[in-house]
Design an enzyme around this catalytic site. Structure first.
Site, mmCIF file in Angstrom:
data_model
loop_
_atom_site.group_PDB
_atom_site.id
_atom_site.type_symbol
_atom_site.label_atom_id
_atom_site.label_comp_id
_atom_site.label_asym_id
_atom_site.label_seq_id
_atom_site.Cartn_x
_atom_site.Cartn_y
_atom_site.Cartn_z
ATOM 1 N N ASP A 159 -8.703 8.100 3.644
ATOM 2 C CA ASP A 159 -9.955 8.757 4.036
ATOM 3 C C ASP A 159 -9.659 10.148 4.610
ATOM 4 O O ASP A 159 -10.374 11.116 4.335
ATOM 5 C CB ASP A 159 -10.685 7.890 5.065
ATOM 6 C CG ASP A 159 -10.766 6.449 4.596
ATOM 7 O OD1 ASP A 159 -11.440 6.200 3.593
ATOM 8 O OD2 ASP A 159 -10.108 5.575 5.200
ATOM 9 N N HIS A 187 -11.913 1.605 8.239
ATOM 10 C CA HIS A 187 -11.782 2.009 6.833
ATOM 11 C C HIS A 187 -12.886 1.291 6.058
ATOM 12 O O HIS A 187 -12.668 0.266 5.421
ATOM 13 C CB HIS A 187 -10.406 1.646 6.272
ATOM 14 C CG HIS A 187 -10.357 1.816 4.771
ATOM 15 N ND1 HIS A 187 -10.425 3.034 4.161
ATOM 16 C CD2 HIS A 187 -10.312 0.912 3.767
ATOM 17 C CE1 HIS A 187 -10.406 2.879 2.854
ATOM 18 N NE2 HIS A 187 -10.346 1.603 2.586
HETATM 19 P P1 NAI Z 1 -4.477 -5.795 -6.870
HETATM 20 O O1 NAI Z 1 -5.400 -6.947 -6.988
HETATM 21 O O2 NAI Z 1 -4.095 -5.007 -8.078
HETATM 22 O O3 NAI Z 1 -3.112 -6.304 -6.211
HETATM 23 C C1 NAI Z 1 -3.059 -7.151 -5.127
HETATM 24 C C2 NAI Z 1 -1.813 -7.989 -5.252
HETATM 25 O O4 NAI Z 1 -1.660 -8.759 -4.071
HETATM 26 C C3 NAI Z 1 -1.868 -8.973 -6.431
HETATM 27 O O5 NAI Z 1 -0.729 -8.783 -7.255
HETATM 28 C C4 NAI Z 1 -1.846 -10.344 -5.748
HETATM 29 O O6 NAI Z 1 -1.134 -11.310 -6.496
HETATM 30 C C5 NAI Z 1 -1.140 -10.007 -4.440
HETATM 31 N N1 NAI Z 1 -1.381 -10.971 -3.366
HETATM 32 C C6 NAI Z 1 -2.511 -11.664 -3.082
HETATM 33 N N2 NAI Z 1 -2.315 -12.467 -2.025
HETATM 34 C C7 NAI Z 1 -1.052 -12.292 -1.625
HETATM 35 C C8 NAI Z 1 -0.258 -12.849 -0.593
HETATM 36 N N3 NAI Z 1 -0.740 -13.790 0.220
HETATM 37 N N4 NAI Z 1 1.021 -12.434 -0.471
HETATM 38 C C9 NAI Z 1 1.518 -11.504 -1.300
HETATM 39 N N5 NAI Z 1 0.831 -10.950 -2.313
HETATM 40 C C10 NAI Z 1 -0.440 -11.327 -2.462
HETATM 41 O O7 NAI Z 1 -5.107 -4.868 -5.740
HETATM 42 P P2 NAI Z 1 -4.740 -3.355 -5.360
HETATM 43 O O8 NAI Z 1 -5.598 -2.441 -6.152
HETATM 44 O O9 NAI Z 1 -3.276 -3.190 -5.405
HETATM 45 O O10 NAI Z 1 -5.301 -3.282 -3.867
HETATM 46 C C11 NAI Z 1 -4.703 -4.039 -2.820
HETATM 47 C C12 NAI Z 1 -5.550 -3.979 -1.576
HETATM 48 O O11 NAI Z 1 -5.631 -2.670 -1.048
HETATM 49 C C13 NAI Z 1 -7.017 -4.408 -1.788
HETATM 50 O O12 NAI Z 1 -7.386 -5.233 -0.685
HETATM 51 C C14 NAI Z 1 -7.770 -3.112 -1.731
HETATM 52 O O13 NAI Z 1 -9.105 -3.306 -1.312
HETATM 53 C C15 NAI Z 1 -6.965 -2.368 -0.693
HETATM 54 N N6 NAI Z 1 -7.162 -0.917 -0.656
HETATM 55 C C16 NAI Z 1 -7.133 -0.313 0.581
HETATM 56 C C17 NAI Z 1 -7.286 1.031 0.718
HETATM 57 C C18 NAI Z 1 -7.255 1.669 2.068
HETATM 58 O O14 NAI Z 1 -7.495 2.890 2.130
HETATM 59 N N7 NAI Z 1 -6.989 0.982 3.157
HETATM 60 C C19 NAI Z 1 -7.497 1.880 -0.474
HETATM 61 C C20 NAI Z 1 -7.461 1.183 -1.729
HETATM 62 C C21 NAI Z 1 -7.308 -0.186 -1.795
#
Ligand code: NAI
Length: 327
Positions: A159, A187
């Site tokens: 952000d 966030h």
């Molecule tokens: P994604 O769905 O592509 O990847 C998430 C991965 O986490 C998957 O491979 C899944 O198998 C794994 N996972 C799920 N539970 C798990 C656990 N208990 N232990 C280890 N691995 C686990 O999602 P992406 O796009 O990589 O986003 C990840 C997170 O980041 C989402 O929650 C998203 O909302 C968040 N996010 C946060 C932002 C921020 O500014 N704080 C910005 C963009 C995304």
């Protein structure tokens, strides 16, 4: 070369993971003289995909990559780690209420907090990226009794970077000309991007833009940028999120520039009237691996109202997950 440090990344086979691991392994996060051993955590069904990512990491032959541990065991993943980037989270499914989302993420971040408490280095730097990031960080922190609560932070740097980019575009400056932007609070769409103390090439930002643009365009654009990217790309922001995670950890580990600050979600200590007990976005300066809230900024009524609204949302999220805290 220094001796290697251990960096855990959860959700390592996900889309942010794919944009993040190669940056960390290349030395972008901790420097070209700091080798890293990556500890990659995934859920069991994603381990084959993770193996593919490990093959690619090895094939990059990075000078700063000193080893890779890939596992579905949280206790192995966090053993002796110096840094932990908690990216893996449960996304909101169709028809899922916020309460269910918080609950599902509690099941991930409570055990991860405990495992960090049991196995990580005592001065581990933890960054929670997985949403809802601030409250997931709080859940992890509250399940890590043997670690300093200040070890736990949440990411509002994306952000912060979005605010820099919007203001640079509007003023015809480069992002590096802009200092002292703050993201207060959560966030989420209640976050408050504050430019009252910001300078652009040394001039007050508030003198360069009008209040209507600030209130009616800048703030909502920064707040809603994630949704705009999903609409345009058909997938959520991954490369920019990974880049912000690298920035957050680099600032924390290597320090902020003199006369500037960054935004980090950190445990509130009561500063600026935000009651303790939530992980709140603050302006912070860092030195020697420690962060401090920038104090003494003047807060006008416009800012106060928005800072209180995002605090209220965080208090409500906290109330919904308090039962997950270790006694
Ligand atoms: P994604 O769905 O592509 O990847 C998430 C991965 O986490 C998957 O491979 C899944 O198998 C794994 N996972 C799920 N539970 C798990 C656990 N208990 N232990 C280890 N691995 C686990 O999602 P992406 O796009 O990589 O986003 C990840 C997170 O980041 C989402 O929650 C998203 O909302 C968040 N996010 C946060 C932002 C921020 O500014 N704080 C910005 C963009 C995304």
């Amino acid at each position: 070369m220094k001796s290697p440090v251990r960096v855990a990344v959860t959700g390592a086979a996900g889309q942010i993971g794919y944009a993040l691991l190669f940056r960390i392994a290349a030395g972008d996060m901790l420097g070209a003289d700091q080798p890293v051993i990556l500890h990659l955590l995934e859920i069991t069904p994603a381990l084959p995909a993770l193996q593919g990512v490990v093959m690619e990491l090895n094939d990059c032959a990075f000078p700063t990559l000193a080893g890779v541990v890939a596992t579905d065991d949280v206790n192995v993943a966090f053993k002796d780690v110096d840094y932990a980037l908690l990216v893996g989270a449960r996304p909101r499914g169709p028809g899922m209420e916020r309460k269910d989302l918080l609950e599902a993420n509690g099941a991930i971040f409570a055990p991860q907090g405990k495992a960090l408490s049991d196995h990580a280095k005592r001065d581990v730097k933890v960054l929670v990226v997985g949403n809802p990031a601030n409250t997931n960080a709080l859940i992890a922190q509250q399940n890590a009794p043997s670690l300093d609560p200040k070890c736990f932070t949440a990411m509002v740097r994306l952000d912060h970077n979005r605010a820099l980019s919007q203001l640079a575009e509007k003023t015809g400056a480069h992002t590096t000309d802009i200092k002292k932007v703050t993201i207060w609070g959560n966030h989420s769409s209640t976050q408050y991007p504050d430019i009252h103390h910001t300078t652009v090439k040394g001039k007050a930002a508030t003198d360069l833009i009008d209040q209507a643009w600030y209130a009616d365009t800048f703030i909502p654009v920064v707040q809603q940028r994630g949704a705009a990217i999903i609409k345009a790309r058909g997938a959520s922001s991954a490369a920019s999120a990974a880049s912000a995670a690298v920035d957050h950890m680099r600032s924390w580990a290597l320090g902020t520039a003199e006369g500037d600050w960054v935004s980090m979600g950190i445990p509130s200590d009561g500063s600026y009237g935000i009651a303790p007990g939530v992980i709140y976005g603050y302006p912070v300066a860092t030195k020697g691996g420690k962060y401090e809230i920038v104090q003494g900024l003047e807060i006008n009524a416009f800012s106060r109202e928005r800072m209180a609204a995002t605090e209220k949302e965080l208090r409500e999220e906290r109330a919904a997950v308090e039962h997950l805290f270790a006694k």
